[in-house]
Structures are given as structure tokens and as C-alpha cells.
Design a protein around this motif. Structure first.
Motif, PDB file in Angstrom:
ATOM      1  N   ILE A   1      31.809  41.752  34.011  1.00  0.00           N
ATOM      2  CA  ILE A   1      33.119  42.017  34.620  1.00  0.00           C
ATOM      3  C   ILE A   1      32.972  42.986  35.794  1.00  0.00           C
ATOM      4  O   ILE A   1      33.578  42.782  36.859  1.00  0.00           O
ATOM      5  CB  ILE A   1      34.110  42.585  33.582  1.00  0.00           C
ATOM      6  N   SER A   2      32.171  44.038  35.612  1.00  0.00           N
ATOM      7  CA  SER A   2      31.998  45.052  36.658  1.00  0.00           C
ATOM      8  C   SER A   2      31.466  44.446  37.950  1.00  0.00           C
ATOM      9  O   SER A   2      32.051  44.605  39.027  1.00  0.00           O
ATOM     10  CB  SER A   2      31.043  46.155  36.177  1.00  0.00           C
TER      11      SER A   2
ATOM     12  N   ARG B   1      29.261  53.378  34.974  1.00  0.00           N
ATOM     13  CA  ARG B   1      30.155  54.258  34.202  1.00  0.00           C
ATOM     14  C   ARG B   1      31.565  54.272  34.798  1.00  0.00           C
ATOM     15  O   ARG B   1      32.558  54.228  34.073  1.00  0.00           O
ATOM     16  CB  ARG B   1      29.569  55.680  34.161  1.00  0.00           C
ATOM     17  N   LYS B   2      31.654  54.307  36.142  1.00  0.00           N
ATOM     18  CA  LYS B   2      32.961  54.268  36.803  1.00  0.00           C
ATOM     19  C   LYS B   2      33.663  52.932  36.537  1.00  0.00           C
ATOM     20  O   LYS B   2      34.874  52.888  36.281  1.00  0.00           O
ATOM     21  CB  LYS B   2      32.791  54.474  38.308  1.00  0.00           C
ATOM     22  N   SER B   3      32.900  51.858  36.616  1.00  0.00           N
ATOM     23  CA  SER B   3      33.470  50.524  36.397  1.00  0.00           C
ATOM     24  C   SER B   3      34.000  50.371  34.986  1.00  0.00           C
ATOM     25  O   SER B   3      35.104  49.838  34.773  1.00  0.00           O
ATOM     26  CB  SER B   3      32.408  49.447  36.665  1.00  0.00           C
TER      27      SER B   3
ATOM     28  N   LEU C   1      28.852  45.019  25.517  1.00  0.00           N
ATOM     29  CA  LEU C   1      28.222  45.772  26.605  1.00  0.00           C
ATOM     30  C   LEU C   1      27.889  44.879  27.797  1.00  0.00           C
ATOM     31  O   LEU C   1      28.136  45.243  28.956  1.00  0.00           O
ATOM     32  CB  LEU C   1      26.957  46.473  26.099  1.00  0.00           C
ATOM     33  N   ASN C   2      27.351  43.695  27.514  1.00  0.00           N
ATOM     34  CA  ASN C   2      26.995  42.807  28.625  1.00  0.00           C
ATOM     35  C   ASN C   2      28.233  42.181  29.266  1.00  0.00           C
ATOM     36  O   ASN C   2      28.211  41.875  30.467  1.00  0.00           O
ATOM     37  CB  ASN C   2      26.024  41.722  28.139  1.00  0.00           C
ATOM     38  N   MET C   3      29.303  42.018  28.498  1.00  0.00           N
ATOM     39  CA  MET C   3      30.555  41.541  29.080  1.00  0.00           C
ATOM     40  C   MET C   3      31.086  42.560  30.083  1.00  0.00           C
ATOM     41  O   MET C   3      31.621  42.196  31.134  1.00  0.00           O
ATOM     42  CB  MET C   3      31.583  41.275  27.983  1.00  0.00           C
TER      43      MET C   3
ATOM     44  N   LEU D   1      38.261  49.732  30.964  1.00  0.00           N
ATOM     45  CA  LEU D   1      38.851  50.132  29.680  1.00  0.00           C
ATOM     46  C   LEU D   1      40.266  50.706  29.827  1.00  0.00           C
ATOM     47  O   LEU D   1      41.073  50.617  28.907  1.00  0.00           O
ATOM     48  CB  LEU D   1      37.946  51.153  28.979  1.00  0.00           C
ATOM     49  N   THR D   2      40.547  51.289  31.006  1.00  0.00           N
ATOM     50  CA  THR D   2      41.903  51.813  31.255  1.00  0.00           C
ATOM     51  C   THR D   2      42.797  50.771  31.915  1.00  0.00           C
ATOM     52  O   THR D   2      43.918  51.086  32.347  1.00  0.00           O
ATOM     53  CB  THR D   2      41.832  53.068  32.145  1.00  0.00           C
ATOM     54  N   LEU D   3      42.282  49.543  32.037  1.00  0.00           N
ATOM     55  CA  LEU D   3      43.022  48.401  32.594  1.00  0.00           C
ATOM     56  C   LEU D   3      43.416  48.591  34.065  1.00  0.00           C
ATOM     57  O   LEU D   3      44.337  47.931  34.561  1.00  0.00           O
ATOM     58  CB  LEU D   3      44.276  48.111  31.756  1.00  0.00           C
ATOM     59  N   GLN D   4      42.705  49.475  34.758  1.00  0.00           N
ATOM     60  CA  GLN D   4      42.972  49.679  36.179  1.00  0.00           C
ATOM     61  C   GLN D   4      42.604  48.448  37.009  1.00  0.00           C
ATOM     62  O   GLN D   4      43.133  48.252  38.104  1.00  0.00           O
ATOM     63  CB  GLN D   4      42.175  50.894  36.693  1.00  0.00           C
ATOM     64  N   ILE D   5      41.707  47.604  36.467  1.00  0.00           N
ATOM     65  CA  ILE D   5      41.294  46.413  37.218  1.00  0.00           C
ATOM     66  C   ILE D   5      42.408  45.377  37.310  1.00  0.00           C
ATOM     67  O   ILE D   5      42.294  44.399  38.060  1.00  0.00           O
ATOM     68  CB  ILE D   5      40.018  45.771  36.618  1.00  0.00           C
TER      69      ILE D   5
END
Length: 328
Positions: free
Chosen positions: A53-54, A306-308, A47-49, A313-317
Motif C-alpha cells: 500500500i505504501s 514508518r511515516k507511511s 506487514l507486507n500489505m 493506520l490513521t486513514l489519512q490516505i
């Protein structure tokens, strides 16, 4: 006549009388503790990771307040790894040697102090934002915030390296048997640690947030009386004030949860004659669990988190230019 000690009760059976005794529990209890600590550790790290990242990745989240949340997330992330050491010595035995014991204890004290120091900075940030809104954006900048965070971490590390100097210079000097990992502080050192790690910061946090909530309630009443007659310019100011107060309330929840989780532990340490008793109690688990709760609070109250998380998780970053995505 003393009964002979069963070798299964010793941390190091080959050392006989020099070895510490294991903490014996029913297998079901040991399994429950193991599963609980492991779950908290993994959940805290993950969770903190996501928070780290966000805030690090998305440009829109690079604000002074969010940098403070980033600092808190880093300390909480490290706490998740420290819990693994608690799992290792779940039976009351330390198997990693005296040097690792000294390093672990310093890290434990240092990370805890950095986390508490960050909480103080968050309280100061909200105090200035709510009580002195006209000066906030000119005085509280991203660069100054980064500098304050750096000083917080550096001072926490320096203070505890000096405080635990004897434990670092002579690892294992204060243990009474093999398999024990203890820290020694004399009365004066213990008082200094308690004051700078608990009494002082908690006092500052409570005083500042008491003032924040008094001003926030006053401003809320004032805005309710003026909301029917705002101009376009006034509407912008109204939204700005509302945004700052909302941030203060959310971070107020973080601070209150922090106090509820940490105060029982420090109060027990203050009252207890034996530090080992307090460290093995439920309050110790509650103290660490605070690091798991902080990201969950962000999930509940911060839409940007939540958006981040969805983008991560969908690897959009991983897409080019994703750091400019508007997640606010």
C-alpha cells in the motif's frame, strides 16, 4: 504379525489401507506449531500489505528501487497465504484434493522463484547504483524496472509450469496413498530447479554484492578524506553518494537475511534423500519466516515506511490528494 492400524491414525479412516497415516504429536507440540505458523502467516500478510500500500499509494516512493521492494513485498505477501496450506496439512494429511495440491505446489515453486528473482534484480540495481553511479539514473528508469519485474514473474511462472507439467496434467499421479500431496521431479528436472532457483541466483547475488561492498568501502574512505574541503556542488555529490551507499547497506541487510533464511533449506534439500524430511524441518519454517522479516527490516531502517504506516493506520490516505504527501 502386523498390528491393526487405529482408525484415528489415518487421514481417511473410511479408506483403510489406501489412506496415509497421520503425523502423531503431543497436543502441546501441535498447539505450539499451530500458533507459531498462524502468527507468522498473519504477521507476514499484514506487514507486507502495508509495504504494498505504501509504495503503490505515495507518489514520492515511485522509484526503481522501491518498485523492486514492491515486487518483493507482493511475493512475501503471497507466501503469507501459502503458510495457511502448511497449517492445513500440519498433521501430515492433505484434505483439499489432487487438483488443489497441484495448484498449491506450482504456486509455491512459482512464488519462491519470483522472490529469488527479485532479490537478483535488487542486487543488480545496487551494483549499478554504487559501481556505475553516473549511468544509474539514465539507464535504470522506472519503466525499465517495471519491465524487468514483469519478465521476472512471467519467466518464473512459465518455467515452473513447464517443469511441473506432468504434475499439472495428472494431479495425484505420484501419490502413494490418499491424503498425500507430493511433487515429482526426475533427476534432470530437479537439477534444473535447483540451479535456476538456488545455485545460479545465489551465485549472482553474492558476486554482485561482494563487488558493491568493496566499492562502497573504497568510496567511504575517499569521502572521509574529502569531506573537510567540499564545495557546495561537491556537498550535493557527497550527499548523493552517501544516500546510494546507505541504500546499498540497507538492501544488503535484506539480502544477507534472505541468504541466512533460505540457504539452510536449499542445502538440506540438496543433501537429503527424502524431500519430505527437509520440508518438515525447522529450515522450512525459517525459509517462510524470511517473508516476515523483510518488512521489519524496513521499519528499522526506512523512515519513509514508518511515516507511511502511520498515515495508513490513521486513514489519512483516504483524504483527497494524499498520494502526493511527502513521506521521504
Amino acid at each position: 504379525m502386523m498390528q491393526p492400524v487405529n482408525e484415528n491414525e489415518l487421514c481417511f479412516p473410511n479408506l483403510h489401507n489406501s489412506s496415509c497415516r497421520r503425523t502423531t504429536r503431543p497436543p502441546s507440540t501441535s498447539m505450539l506449531i499451530y500458533i507459531t505458523l498462524s502468527s507468522i502467516s498473519v504477521l507476514t500478510v499484514i506487514l507486507n500489505m502495508l509495504v504494498v500500500i505504501s509504495i503503490s499509494h505515495f507518489k514520492k516512493l515511485h522509484s526503481p528501487t522501491n518498485f523492486l521492494l514492491l515486487s518483493l513485498a507482493v511475493s512475501d505477501f503471497l507466501v503469507g497465504f501459502l503458510i495457511s496450506f502448511q497449517i492445513i496439512q500440519m498433521d501430515g494429511c492433505w484434505y483439499l484434493g489432487d487438483v488443489m495440491c497441484a495448484m498449491y505446489l506450482v504456486l509455491d515453486y512459482f512464488i519462491t522463484a519470483a522472490s529469488i528473482g527479485t532479490m537478483v534484480l535488487i542486487s543488480v540495481d545496487r551494483y549499478v547504483a554504487v559501481c556505475f553511479p553516473f549511468y544509474y539514473f539514465s539507464k535504470v528508469t522506472a519503466e525499465r524496472t517495471k519491465m524487468c519485474i514483469l519478465l521476472c514473474w512471467a519467466s518464473a511462472l512459465l518455467f515452473h509450469c513447464l517443469l511441473l507439467k506432468e504434475n499439472l496434467q495428472n494431479p495425484g499421479r505420484f501419490k502413494t496413498c490418499y491424503g498425500e500431496c507430493v511433487v515429482f521431479l526426475n533427476y534432470f528436472e530437479g537439477f534444473l530447479d535447483l540451479f535456476f532457483s538456488f545455485i545460479g541466483p545465489i551465485t549472482v547475488i553474492i558476486v554482485l554484492y561482494s563487488r558493491v561492498f568493496v566499492v562502497a568501502v573504497s568510496q567511504a574512505r575517499s569521502m572521509r578524506s574529502q569531506v573537510a574541503a567540499v564545495t557546495l556542488h561537491g556537498s550535493v555529490r557527497f550527499k548523493a553518494k552517501k544516500s546510494e551507499m546507505k541504500a546499498a547497506m540497507i538492501l544488503g541487510v535484506v539480502v544477507v537475511v534472505f541468504l541466512l533464511c533460505t540457504c539452510p533449506y536449499f542445502c538440506l534439500v540438496l543433501a537429503a534423500q527424502d524431500v519430505e524430511v527437509s520440508a518438515s524441518s525447522v529450515t522450512f519454517l525459517l525459509f517462510y519466516f524470511n517473508s516476515t522479516l523483510n518488512p521489519l527490516i524496513y521499519v528499522l531502517f526506512y523512515p519513509w515506511f514508518r511515516k507511511s504506516v502511520k498515515l495508513i493506520l490513521t486513514l489519512q490516505i483516504l483524504k483527497p490528494g494524499s498520494w502526493e504527501t511527502n513521506v521521504v
